[in-house]
Each structure stands twice: as C-alpha cells, then as structure tokens.
Design a protein around this motif. Structure first.
Motif, PDB file in Angstrom:
ATOM      1  N   MET A   1       0.822  -1.244  -0.047  1.00 51.71           N
ATOM      2  CA  MET A   1       0.055  -0.002   0.013  1.00 51.71           C
ATOM      3  C   MET A   1       0.872   1.313  -0.198  1.00 51.71           C
ATOM      4  O   MET A   1       1.750   1.338   0.859  1.00 51.71           O
ATOM      5  N   SER A   2       0.585   2.305  -0.903  1.00 51.02           N
ATOM      6  CA  SER A   2       1.190   3.569  -0.811  1.00 51.02           C
ATOM      7  C   SER A   2       0.285   4.522  -1.118  1.00 51.02           C
ATOM      8  O   SER A   2      -1.247   4.164  -1.028  1.00 51.02           O
ATOM      9  N   TRP A   3       0.689   5.725  -0.826  1.00 55.86           N
ATOM     10  CA  TRP A   3      -0.265   6.967  -0.795  1.00 55.86           C
ATOM     11  C   TRP A   3       0.261   7.993  -1.662  1.00 55.86           C
ATOM     12  O   TRP A   3       1.270   8.658  -1.553  1.00 55.86           O
ATOM     13  N   ALA A   4      -0.807   8.699  -2.566  1.00 60.20           N
ATOM     14  CA  ALA A   4      -0.375   9.518  -3.579  1.00 60.20           C
ATOM     15  C   ALA A   4      -0.318  11.003  -2.900  1.00 60.20           C
ATOM     16  O   ALA A   4       0.401  11.672  -3.377  1.00 60.20           O
ATOM     17  N   ASN A   5      -1.200  11.221  -2.041  1.00 60.26           N
ATOM     18  CA  ASN A   5      -1.037  12.555  -1.354  1.00 60.26           C
ATOM     19  C   ASN A   5      -1.036  12.529   0.347  1.00 60.26           C
ATOM     20  O   ASN A   5      -1.941  12.672   0.968  1.00 60.26           O
ATOM     21  N   PRO A   6       0.045  11.757   0.974  1.00 63.51           N
ATOM     22  CA  PRO A   6      -0.041  11.687   2.343  1.00 63.51           C
ATOM     23  C   PRO A   6      -0.123  12.854   3.036  1.00 63.51           C
ATOM     24  O   PRO A   6      -0.267  12.839   4.161  1.00 63.51           O
ATOM     25  N   ILE A  69     -10.533  11.650   5.361  1.00 61.98           N
ATOM     26  CA  ILE A  69      -9.299  12.064   4.807  1.00 61.98           C
ATOM     27  C   ILE A  69      -8.220  10.888   4.354  1.00 61.98           C
ATOM     28  O   ILE A  69      -7.330  11.109   3.587  1.00 61.98           O
ATOM     29  N   THR A  70      -8.526   9.706   4.941  1.00 59.06           N
ATOM     30  CA  THR A  70      -7.659   8.633   4.142  1.00 59.06           C
ATOM     31  C   THR A  70      -7.851   8.592   2.519  1.00 59.06           C
ATOM     32  O   THR A  70      -7.137   8.363   1.989  1.00 59.06           O
ATOM     33  N   ALA A  71      -9.278   8.725   2.321  1.00 58.65           N
ATOM     34  CA  ALA A  71      -9.712   8.740   0.952  1.00 58.65           C
ATOM     35  C   ALA A  71      -8.730   9.806   0.059  1.00 58.65           C
ATOM     36  O   ALA A  71      -8.390   9.907  -1.018  1.00 58.65           O
ATOM     37  N   LEU A  72      -8.829  11.216   0.668  1.00 55.70           N
ATOM     38  CA  LEU A  72      -8.138  12.212   0.239  1.00 55.70           C
ATOM     39  C   LEU A  72      -6.580  11.868  -0.119  1.00 55.70           C
ATOM     40  O   LEU A  72      -5.935  12.364  -1.011  1.00 55.70           O
ATOM     41  N   ALA A  73      -6.111  11.162   0.791  1.00 60.14           N
ATOM     42  CA  ALA A  73      -4.657  10.826   0.894  1.00 60.14           C
ATOM     43  C   ALA A  73      -4.388   9.886  -0.258  1.00 60.14           C
ATOM     44  O   ALA A  73      -3.217   9.545  -0.475  1.00 60.14           O
ATOM     45  N   ARG A  74      -5.495   9.226  -0.906  1.00 64.22           N
ATOM     46  CA  ARG A  74      -5.377   8.396  -1.998  1.00 64.22           C
ATOM     47  C   ARG A  74      -4.412   6.942  -1.876  1.00 64.22           C
ATOM     48  O   ARG A  74      -3.579   7.198  -2.401  1.00 64.22           O
ATOM     49  N   PRO A  75      -5.127   6.366  -1.049  1.00 66.31           N
ATOM     50  CA  PRO A  75      -4.286   5.001  -0.975  1.00 66.31           C
ATOM     51  C   PRO A  75      -4.186   4.279  -2.241  1.00 66.31           C
ATOM     52  O   PRO A  75      -5.119   4.035  -2.913  1.00 66.31           O
ATOM     53  N   TYR A 296       7.917  -2.115 -14.468  1.00 67.41           N
ATOM     54  CA  TYR A 296       6.756  -1.588 -14.858  1.00 67.41           C
ATOM     55  C   TYR A 296       5.902  -1.619 -13.490  1.00 67.41           C
ATOM     56  O   TYR A 296       5.897  -2.400 -12.904  1.00 67.41           O
ATOM     57  N   VAL A 297       5.467  -0.168 -13.020  1.00 65.79           N
ATOM     58  CA  VAL A 297       4.842  -0.067 -11.985  1.00 65.79           C
ATOM     59  C   VAL A 297       3.528   0.425 -12.078  1.00 65.79           C
ATOM     60  O   VAL A 297       3.309   1.342 -12.690  1.00 65.79           O
ATOM     61  N   ASP A 298       2.542  -0.521 -11.756  1.00 66.48           N
ATOM     62  CA  ASP A 298       1.101  -0.073 -11.916  1.00 66.48           C
ATOM     63  C   ASP A 298       0.290   0.257 -10.478  1.00 66.48           C
ATOM     64  O   ASP A 298       0.690  -0.379  -9.331  1.00 66.48           O
ATOM     65  N   TYR A 299      -0.363   1.527 -10.357  1.00 67.75           N
ATOM     66  CA  TYR A 299      -0.967   1.874  -9.068  1.00 67.75           C
ATOM     67  C   TYR A 299      -2.299   1.766  -9.526  1.00 67.75           C
ATOM     68  O   TYR A 299      -2.984   2.173 -10.418  1.00 67.75           O
ATOM     69  N   GLU A 300      -2.932   1.094  -8.517  1.00 70.62           N
ATOM     70  CA  GLU A 300      -4.598   0.779  -8.491  1.00 70.62           C
ATOM     71  C   GLU A 300      -5.163   1.479  -7.430  1.00 70.62           C
ATOM     72  O   GLU A 300      -4.808   1.202  -6.083  1.00 70.62           O
ATOM     73  N   ASP A 301      -5.705   2.719  -7.561  1.00 67.16           N
ATOM     74  CA  ASP A 301      -6.522   3.449  -6.603  1.00 67.16           C
ATOM     75  C   ASP A 301      -7.307   2.767  -5.617  1.00 67.16           C
ATOM     76  O   ASP A 301      -8.379   1.933  -6.215  1.00 67.16           O
ATOM     77  N   GLN A 302      -7.565   2.994  -4.309  1.00 65.14           N
ATOM     78  CA  GLN A 302      -8.302   2.399  -3.440  1.00 65.14           C
ATOM     79  C   GLN A 302      -9.169   3.309  -2.593  1.00 65.14           C
ATOM     80  O   GLN A 302      -9.838   2.961  -1.612  1.00 65.14           O
ATOM     81  N   TYR A 303      -9.228   4.697  -3.015  1.00 61.36           N
ATOM     82  CA  TYR A 303     -10.038   5.676  -2.300  1.00 61.36           C
ATOM     83  C   TYR A 303     -11.147   5.382  -2.228  1.00 61.36           C
ATOM     84  O   TYR A 303     -12.064   5.951  -1.025  1.00 61.36           O
ATOM     85  N   PHE A 304     -11.928   4.780  -3.326  1.00 70.07           N
ATOM     86  CA  PHE A 304     -13.434   4.810  -3.242  1.00 70.07           C
ATOM     87  C   PHE A 304     -13.791   4.045  -2.259  1.00 70.07           C
ATOM     88  O   PHE A 304     -15.019   4.375  -1.475  1.00 70.07           O
ATOM     89  N   PHE A 305     -13.295   2.850  -1.730  1.00 68.92           N
ATOM     90  CA  PHE A 305     -13.879   2.004  -0.679  1.00 68.92           C
ATOM     91  C   PHE A 305     -13.800   2.942   0.669  1.00 68.92           C
ATOM     92  O   PHE A 305     -14.595   2.804   1.505  1.00 68.92           O
ATOM     93  N   TYR A 306     -12.754   3.471   0.886  1.00 67.54           N
ATOM     94  CA  TYR A 306     -12.592   4.555   2.138  1.00 67.54           C
ATOM     95  C   TYR A 306     -13.825   5.746   2.221  1.00 67.54           C
ATOM     96  O   TYR A 306     -14.421   5.951   2.932  1.00 67.54           O
TER      97      TYR A 306
END
Length: 332
Positions: A1-6, A69-75, A296-306
C-alpha cells in the motif's frame, strides 16, 4: 500500500480539537430551565439505552471524518513487474574422457569432479545456451548448445569412460566444439576445455584448432586437470582386487596456454578440488551475460472504498441522531 497525497493526513489533527469543542459545549454550565425542590426521587431512574446511544453519533462522525481524510490521501496498491532481457552467451564444455581421468588426485576422481563442477557452473548461468562434447581418441557432441539446462545436466550425468576409444585428441575436442559454435549469432562464444593429458591422437593439431577458433571469435578457457608429479590411479586386479599405482601427470601446459591466449581466453591448472572450483567461479565472473531490467509499476487507487465507508458512517450517524435518540448529546 502506498499513498499519492499523504500530506492530507495532517488534517487528522483536527479530531482532538473537534472532541474538545464538543465536550466543552456539552458540559459547560447552563442556567436551569426547570426548578425542583428535590432530585431524590429521580436518582433511581434508569438512564436507558438511548442515553448511551447519544455517544455513538460523535464517534461515527469522527470515524467518517478519518475515512474521508484517508480517501483524500489516495491509498494505492502498487503492483511491480520486472522484465529481464539478457544477451546470452553460447558455451560448449569440451570434456576429456580418456582413461587417465580415473586418477584420484582430485576427489572422488578427475572425471566425476569435472562433471559435478560443470553442473554447478551450469546452475549459475542465465540465458546462456550451453552444450557438451567429449573427446578421447575421437570426439562427439553429447548435447548441442541449448537453454534446457536440465537436459544438459542429465546428459552430462551419462558421460563416462569408454564412450569412445582411448586416447587424447585435444585438437578434435576443440574442433567439435567450434563446429557447434561457428554459426552462432551470440555476442560471445566460449569453449571450456577440460583435459588431463597431452595431445596424442586425432587429425587436427590443437594449435591449428585454436587458430580456427580465433577466426570465429571463439574464446577458449582451458583447464589442466591433475596434481603435479604423480597421481594415484586405480587398477582392478582379478586376483587381489582394486589397488592403486602412482602414474606420472603429464599436461601440455605450454600448448594449452598458447591456444587460450591466441583466442583471448585463459589457461588454469587445477591440482585439487578447491582450485578446480575457484577456476569455474573465475570463468563465471569473466563471462557475465549483460542483463537489462525493465520495471513496470502499476498503481490501483483504493480511495473509493474509504469514501464509500465514510458516507455510510455519516448516514448512520444522521439516522442515530434524528430517529433513534431524537435528542443529540452534543446540542449547543
């Protein structure tokens, strides 16, 4: 898990302020709206479950705020794929199987040690085509250069004395290996020549074979196998059983050095198992395949669930406050 906007997690510091403000609004001193002469009769009255449910609303609001707030941080889930591209080397191991390879100055004997160390060398290679040929008085290919390392090792295991007539045709061993490499399009072509004697058979002189190898840009790494002086050689006597006799070790090191040098390779002398193993390690370092990695690095946003969880908790807090308790605890 990483964060786009921590950086949005700094907003969580507002939660203690929110809790302090709400408690201050709830428990601050107020003027009485009803006056009773005595509260003794009310002391035994149970508060009821709705009184406790009034605490649920602010807890749900805090939890919802945390999820927002977690959703805004874009997990994000990070999936990394690594692709390797290697410029392979074509290698032929040319192994002497003359009867002198039964000598036991290198344990358990020269032939078995050569096979075991060759198999270990094969295990370390990546994207190289590897083949095996053997020689005594004649020479032949056991397995042509291939990427099927299991096949190469299985065929290497079958190599034994007596597969061809006895003798030491080093030039023929080199020539057979050249024939397998001359049409190769690999960036690097290598012969690993393993012998314990002097050339005494064959139609092709080793020096001539070395010249041919050089013309095809094939490097020869040659290894002279055997101790200096004499070596114990097993002799099976039909009457007295197995016994040992010391035989003179004669390796044409000058010739092996010459053919290795003229092809850009190198010559080593292996007098024991440890030296033999170190030689293979050095060859492994000298002939390294160039490996290119593409990541190759692929990021899958998880903010929707939060976000969805936060909305659900807001609705739940609203229902609890307006329809279950009907009298919110934190009423200013």
């Amino acid at each position: 898990m990483s964060w786009a906007n921590p950086e949005y997690f700094w907003l969580l510091l507002l939660i203690p302020l929110f809790i302090g403000y709400r408690f201050w609004m709830t428990f601050k001193k107020r003027e009485a709206t009803l006056t009773f002469s005595s509260l003794d009769k009310l002391k035994g009255v149970s508060a009821g479950y709705k009184t406790w449910l009034t605490w649920v609303t602010p807890l749900l609001q805090i939890a919802a705020f945390t999820l927002f707030i977690t959703a805004l941080a874009r997990p994000q889930l990070q999936n990394t794929t690594v692709e390797q591209y290697a410029e392979g080397i074509d290698i032929v191991i040319s192994l002497d199987i003359s009867s002198s390879m039964m000598a036991e100055d290198i344990k358990p004997n020269r032939l078995i040690a050569s096979k075991e160390l060759a198999a270990s060398f094969i295990d370390k290679r990546i994207s190289d085509r590897i083949g095996i040929n053997v020689f005594a008085r004649e020479s032949f290919t056991v397995v042509p250069p291939t990427l099927d390392y299991n096949l190469v090792k299985n065929m290497l295991e079958t190599v034994d004395l007596g597969m061809v007539r006895d003798g030491t045709a080093i030039g023929m061993g080199i020539a057979t290996a050249i024939n397998r490499l001359r049409e190769s399009e690999a960036e690097s072509k290598v012969i690993i020549l393993l012998t314990d004697g002097m050339n005494n058979a064959g139609e092709i002189d080793p020096i001539t074979a070395g010249d041919i190898a050089a013309s095809y840009d094939i490097r020869i790494y040659s290894i002279g196998i055997g101790s200096r002086g004499t070596a114990p050689y097993p002799v099976d006597d039909p009457i007295f059983g197995r016994r040992y006799q010391n035989v003179q070790v004669n390796i044409d090191e000058e010739m092996l050095t010459q053919i290795s040098t003229q092809t850009g390779g190198k010559y080593w002398r292996a007098t024991d198992t440890q030296e033999y193993e170190e030689i293979y390690e050095e060859i492994d370092q000298l002939e390294q395949s160039e490996i290119e990695e593409v990541i190759y690095v692929d990021y899958e946003d998880q903010y929707f669930f939060y976000l969805l969880g936060g909305i659900f908790l807001v609705i739940l807090a609203f229902v609890n406050e307006r329809f279950v308790t009907r009298s919110p605890l934190f009423q200013p």
